[in-house]
Every structure is written in C-alpha cells, then in structure tokens.
Design a protein around this motif. Structure first.
Motif, short mmCIF file in Angstrom:
data_model
loop_
_atom_site.label_atom_id
_atom_site.label_comp_id
_atom_site.label_asym_id
_atom_site.label_seq_id
_atom_site.Cartn_x
_atom_site.Cartn_y
_atom_site.Cartn_z
N ARG A 89 -38.41 -1.00 31.40
CA ARG A 89 -38.88 0.28 30.86
C ARG A 89 -37.95 0.85 29.79
O ARG A 89 -38.10 1.98 29.37
N GLN A 90 -37.00 0.05 29.36
CA GLN A 90 -36.13 0.48 28.27
C GLN A 90 -36.74 0.04 26.94
O GLN A 90 -37.26 -1.07 26.82
N GLY A 91 -36.66 0.91 25.93
CA GLY A 91 -37.09 0.52 24.60
C GLY A 91 -36.18 -0.55 24.03
O GLY A 91 -35.12 -0.85 24.58
N LEU A 110 -47.89 -10.78 20.59
CA LEU A 110 -47.00 -11.80 21.14
C LEU A 110 -45.99 -11.21 22.12
O LEU A 110 -45.47 -11.91 22.99
N GLY A 111 -45.70 -9.90 22.00
CA GLY A 111 -44.85 -9.25 22.99
C GLY A 111 -45.50 -9.24 24.36
O GLY A 111 -44.82 -9.36 25.39
N ALA A 112 -46.82 -9.10 24.40
CA ALA A 112 -47.53 -9.16 25.67
C ALA A 112 -47.46 -10.56 26.27
O ALA A 112 -47.36 -10.73 27.49
N LEU A 113 -47.53 -11.58 25.41
CA LEU A 113 -47.43 -12.96 25.89
C LEU A 113 -46.03 -13.21 26.47
O LEU A 113 -45.89 -13.84 27.52
N MET A 114 -45.00 -12.70 25.79
CA MET A 114 -43.63 -12.83 26.33
C MET A 114 -43.50 -12.07 27.64
O MET A 114 -42.84 -12.54 28.58
N GLY A 115 -44.15 -10.91 27.73
CA GLY A 115 -44.15 -10.16 28.97
C GLY A 115 -44.86 -10.91 30.10
O GLY A 115 -44.44 -10.84 31.26
N ALA A 116 -45.94 -11.60 29.77
CA ALA A 116 -46.65 -12.38 30.79
C ALA A 116 -45.78 -13.50 31.35
O ALA A 116 -45.91 -13.86 32.53
N LYS A 117 -44.88 -14.03 30.52
CA LYS A 117 -43.93 -15.04 30.99
C LYS A 117 -42.77 -14.41 31.74
O LYS A 117 -41.87 -15.11 32.22
N LYS A 118 -42.76 -13.07 31.85
CA LYS A 118 -41.73 -12.29 32.55
C LYS A 118 -40.36 -12.47 31.93
O LYS A 118 -39.34 -12.52 32.63
N ILE A 119 -40.33 -12.54 30.61
CA ILE A 119 -39.07 -12.62 29.88
C ILE A 119 -38.89 -11.30 29.12
O ILE A 119 -39.65 -10.99 28.21
N LYS A 120 -37.90 -10.54 29.52
CA LYS A 120 -37.60 -9.27 28.85
C LYS A 120 -36.86 -9.51 27.55
O LYS A 120 -37.08 -8.80 26.55
N ALA A 121 -36.00 -10.51 27.52
CA ALA A 121 -35.20 -10.78 26.32
C ALA A 121 -34.74 -12.22 26.32
O ALA A 121 -34.63 -12.86 27.37
N ILE A 122 -34.49 -12.73 25.12
CA ILE A 122 -33.86 -14.04 24.94
C ILE A 122 -32.54 -13.81 24.21
O ILE A 122 -32.50 -13.14 23.17
N VAL A 143 -36.30 -9.39 21.89
CA VAL A 143 -36.48 -8.42 22.96
C VAL A 143 -37.89 -7.81 22.90
O VAL A 143 -38.43 -7.60 21.81
N ILE A 144 -38.45 -7.51 24.07
CA ILE A 144 -39.69 -6.73 24.12
C ILE A 144 -39.38 -5.37 24.74
O ILE A 144 -38.40 -5.20 25.46
N GLY A 145 -40.24 -4.41 24.45
CA GLY A 145 -40.13 -3.08 25.02
C GLY A 145 -41.11 -2.88 26.16
O GLY A 145 -41.74 -3.84 26.64
N PRO A 146 -41.28 -1.66 26.60
CA PRO A 146 -42.22 -1.36 27.70
C PRO A 146 -43.65 -1.83 27.40
O PRO A 146 -44.37 -2.22 28.32
N ALA A 147 -44.07 -1.78 26.12
CA ALA A 147 -45.43 -2.21 25.80
C ALA A 147 -45.64 -3.67 26.14
O ALA A 147 -46.69 -4.06 26.68
#
Length: 320
Positions: free
Chosen positions: A134-136, A188-200, A156-160
């Motif tokens: 939930r961090q930007g 693509l941020g949603a796709l990264m979120g679906a893989k449960k990766i917050k950051a690389i 990195v992805i954000g909350p969205a």
C-alpha cells in the motif's frame, strides 16, 4: 546473453541460451515474438498462462544516446491484446550488464504474499515485501534504496498494481534515483501484481558491457550518430522545451488528443505548452530544471524536474 525464466509458482530460475529465432531481436520485437511463441492468445491476462516479459533493446549497455531503454510486455490486462511499453531509466542498462536478453516471469504464486524479487549475477532470490504494501512508488523506492543500499535499478508497482487496476504501470529509477520512468498504458503493473511481485531489485554490480562484433566500427558510428543528433534543430527544441515543445504544433494541426481523443484541440493549450512549462521551471529554480536526461548517456535530455515553490521535488518529469 541469456534468457532467464522465473517461475513464481515454484520460485525457480532457469537460464537458457537465446533461441535462433530470437537471436536478432530485442525490445518490443522480442516481446512480440515471445508472446506469439509462448502465450495463448485466449488466456486470462491475469491468469497463470500470461507472462511478464522484461527485455532491453539490442544496443543497450553502450551509452548510445536514447537507446539504453527498457521494454516490458505481456498480454494486456486492459485491452486483452499484445502490450509492449517502453521506458528510460536504469533498468535496461542493468539487464544488459547482467547478460539478460529477456527475463520472463511465468506462472502464479502458491503463496499469495507479495515479494521483492532480487536479481544478481549469481541468480535470484525472493525477499519479503513487508513494509512496502500500500506504499506509493516514491515511498517504496525510498524504503528499497535504504534496504538494499542504493541498488542501481528498481522496478516497482504502487497500490494500483497490487490490487489489479487495469491501467497500473511499472516504475523504474531514473539516473537521479527517482522512480519516475514508467512502463505505462495497458496495465502491466496489474500483471506484475498478479505475480505478487511488489518490486524487482536489479544488481549487476561490476560487469562487462555486452559484446560488440566490431568495436572500432561501432564507436565511429556512435560518434557520427551523436554529432548528427546534436546538430538536428529538433533536438534543441526537445532540449529546451521538453516533449511538451510539440504541444503547440500538435494543437495547431488539430492533432492534440483532448477529452478522451474526442477532440483535436484544447482551448487552454498555451497554459500547458513547452514554453509555459519552461518559464515556470526556470522561475521556480532549485530542484526545478527544464532539461534532464531520463537515462545515462542521452544527449537530447528532453525530460524535466518539477519542484514546488519551496524547492521540494514534486515529480520528474511533468509532461503532457
């Protein structure tokens, strides 16, 4: 150079030689080829059969102006079609220094907890994303830079992205370590979120540049290319006014996307023009600058940094 495949279900890494049909491809061309070869067109974009693909261009790693860029792709969660998004920053360079032509993230995790994926010359590991959810992206990048001792590149992805919003993007560090270079549009941020990766976290450390077949010929071509860019009048427009330098012309051609592309002119275009933006940045001074390179080695420098009246950074860049 190799293809790295990461399966988030069993948390494994497989390194492969580049297939002959991929050998002369990079960036968006390679993403299209991988999607055609490996991703079923009818698959759920947020399901286990879609793949999140990171790939630099073929010339990344040699500081050729405007070419050290990153492409990320997959089947778009937003449109259901092929998606490639291009960004500047430092991620593409780190991938090239790591010897990665394509990093392909596959599957879905069994453990639904978010992780930080760390990529180093020795391989990968999955760290906890505790404290990041939930961090930007700016707050997340600050935590990650402290946690990983200022890594050279982050994605990195954000909350969205975490909650699967279909327009979420993936943010990368610029050369000033701000997470401002976005692989946007298409979700693509949603796709990264679906893989449960917050950051690389990308950590090439000290590594050799990708090989060049004829270094002498390359450096001569690089010299001519750079001189030609600098001598081009349009380069000076972008340097002085940024990409918003095209706004007035586009508006005059009735080609300025307005109100969801339903109109081609905006009645207040002058207020967001490159000229107005430059004057505002120069007036504010301090952290605000109208000329900024989004990645090392770029001579065009069409980006900017926008600060507030007190000199604090608001965003980098601000563009239309």
């Amino acid at each position: 150079m190799q293809v790295w495949r990461i399966n988030v279900g069993n948390r494994t890494l497989v390194r492969e030689d580049i297939p002959p049909s991929w050998e002369y491809l990079g960036g968006r061309g390679l993403i299209a080829r991988i999607l055609l070869d490996e991703v079923p067109p009818e698959c759920d974009p947020l399901g286990p059969l879609n793949k999140l693909i990171f790939t630099p261009g073929l010339l990344v790693g040699h500081m050729l102006s405007s070419c050290d860029r990153l492409s990320i792709g997959g089947k778009s969660p937003l449109t259901g079609t092929v998606k490639e998004s291009n960004a500047g920053g430092t991620t593409g360079l780190q991938m090239a220094l790591l010897g990665i032509r394509a990093l392909i993230i596959e599957g879905l995790p069994v453990d639904k907890s978010f992780v930080v994926l760390v990529v180093t010359p020795d391989g990968i590991r999955f760290d906890s994303a505790e404290g990041l959810l939930r961090q930007g992206v700016y707050a997340s990048a600050a935590i990650l830079r402290q946690r990983y001792l200022d890594p050279p590149a982050l994605s990195v992805i954000g909350p969205a992205g975490e909650v699967g919003m279909l327009s979420a993007g993936i943010l990368n560090l610029d050369q000033d370590q701000n997470p401002s270079r976005i692989n946007g549009r298409g979700g693509l941020g949603a796709l990264m979120g679906a893989k449960k990766i917050k950051a690389i976290v990308w950590q090439a450390e000290q590594a050799d540049k990708p090989p060049i077949m004829d270094p002498e010929a390359f450096h001569e071509a690089q010299r001519v290319y750079t001189q030609t860019l600098i001598a081009q009048p349009q380069t000076a427009v972008y340097r002085d006014y940024g990409t918003a330098g095209m706004l007035a012309m586009s508006n005059g051609f009735d080609g300025l996307p307005t109100r969801g592309f339903s109109q081609g002119q905006f009645e207040e275009a002058e207020r967001i023009s490159g000229e107005t933006l430059r004057d505002t940045l120069l007036q504010r001074g301090g952290i605000s600058i109208p000329t900024h390179a989004c990645m090392p080695g770029c001579v065009i420098r069409c980006s900017n940094r926008m600060g507030d009246e007190n000199g604090n950074l608001l965003v980098s860049p601000l563009e239309y």
